[in-house]
Design an enzyme around this catalytic site. Structure first.
Site, PDB file in Angstrom:
ATOM      1  N   CYS A  38      -6.489   2.920  -2.480  1.00 15.12           N
ATOM      2  CA  CYS A  38      -5.196   2.083  -2.368  1.00 15.12           C
ATOM      3  C   CYS A  38      -5.296   0.520  -2.646  1.00 15.12           C
ATOM      4  CB  CYS A  38      -4.751   2.397  -1.023  1.00 15.12           C
ATOM      5  SG  CYS A  38      -5.072   4.224  -0.338  1.00 15.12           S
ATOM      6  N   ASP A  39      -6.099   0.183  -2.179  1.00 15.01           N
ATOM      7  CA  ASP A  39      -6.040  -1.453  -2.069  1.00 15.01           C
ATOM      8  C   ASP A  39      -7.280  -2.301  -2.938  1.00 15.01           C
ATOM      9  OD1 ASP A  39      -4.045  -1.278  -0.135  1.00 15.01           O
ATOM     10  OD2 ASP A  39      -5.384  -0.889   1.429  1.00 15.01           O
TER      11      ASP A  39
ATOM     12  N   CYS B 273      -9.060   2.281   2.647  1.00 15.81           N
ATOM     13  CA  CYS B 273      -8.674   3.178   1.474  1.00 15.81           C
ATOM     14  C   CYS B 273      -8.790   2.180   0.151  1.00 15.81           C
ATOM     15  CB  CYS B 273      -7.457   3.801   1.379  1.00 15.81           C
ATOM     16  SG  CYS B 273      -7.091   4.763   0.034  1.00 15.81           S
TER      17      CYS B 273
END
Length: 315
Positions: free
Chosen positions: A142-143, A139
């Protein structure tokens, strides 16, 4: 095979990510006496995520597993009966709804909330699993933030891969995009954007040979399928964007899904095609796939279940 019923449940929640636990919090507060089965991966995908910085209420950020423990404790405090166990089969042909747990016992439920999530598809490399959470992620949204100003690689050729590559291009100094064939599956508009981005380099007809690094990602070995040549590119992060697989197999035959297996819900609700069955989180959301949107849809499912049970006089 015996389908003898061992227990009757008013509101059964299958799955224990943000959607399942949020549904449990709301259902408990509504006195629906929910029972939640945690499934094969208690806490869901967030338990393989390290730092979560984009969930409201955690100003310093939080580790994914820790956040899921908080969710679980809150659901428990509200009165949810949380259990280890996996739903292995269902029979939604009549009311009450029947669900098999751990291939052994059958339970009956007046309402069911499906929050089984989706699993990221992986390449299947040993190095990918070993460095998962240490620079390897499924992701970018997300990261990606943790690799600001650094170089990153991404593998995939669909719209999601293109979107994530563009997202990374705004954060990272250079993005190396690995595409297996000589073309992308992404829409023409997305492809054009990727090819116009100055700091995205596309490796056509290529695949990932290995992710290099002992304790964290340091480089990626890219193999050209036409020449066999292997190039080692120094990167700090490696993102896999080859799709997700919704965990919906056991519901097929009863619950309507799209061609990819995502559960179809009636727009503006969590209702499925079966009365009394609701779906929340990543098992029905292939667009957003964030912890906060999953939690929101878990809330919707519990409110829909409460209304349904009230109308049926089962509240």
């Amino acid at each position: 095979m015996s389908t003898e019923i061992s227990e009757k449940i008013n509101c059964l929640i299958i799955g224990s990510g943000p959607a399942g636990y949020t549904a449990a919090i709301y259902a408990s507060r509504a006195n629906l006496k929910p029972v939640l089965y945690q499934g094969i991966q208690p806490g869901g995908q967030l338990t393989i995520t390290t730092e979560v910085e984009n969930y409201p209420g955690y100003p310093e950020g939080v580790q994914g597993p820790e956040m899921m423990v908080d969710f679980e404790k809150q659901a428990q405090r509200m009165g949810t009966d949380i259990r280890y166990g996996l739903a292995t089969k269902v029979d939604f042909s009549s009311q009450p709804l029947k669900v098999q747990i751990d291939e052994e016992k059958w339970v009956e439920a007046n309402s069911v909330i499906i929050a089984t999530g989706a699993s990221a598809k992986w390449l299947g490399l040993d190095s990918e699993q070993r460095l998962n959470g240490y620079g390897v992620s499924a992701c970018a949204v997300c990261d990606g933030f943790f690799f600001k100003g650094k170089e990153a690689a991404i593998v995939g050729a669909g719209d999601t891969a293109a979107e994530e590559a563009l997202y990374l291009s705004k954060i990272c100094s250079q993005v190396h995009m690995i595409v297996r064939r000589g073309e992308m599956r992404a829409s023409k508009v997305m492809q054009e954007r990727v090819l116009k981005a100055e700091n995205i380099k596309v490796y056509w007809n290529s695949e990932t040979e290995e992710i290099v690094g002992e304790k964290k990602v340091e480089a990626v070995k890219i193999k050209n399928n036409q020449t066999g040549a292997i190039t080692e590119v120094p990167v700090s992060a490696f993102f896999v964007a080859i799709g997700h697989q919704p965990n919906s197999d056991i519901f097929k035959g009863f619950i309507d899904t799209d061609e990819a297996g995502y559960i179809k819900t009636i727009p503006g609700s969590s209702k499925t095609n079966i009365e009394g069955v609701f779906a929340a989180g990543d098992v029905q959301d292939k667009i957003y796939r964030q912890a906060v949107t999953s939690a929101g849809s878990g809330c919707m499912a519990a409110l829909d279940a409460e209304r349904y049970l009230g109308e049926k006089g089962l509240h």
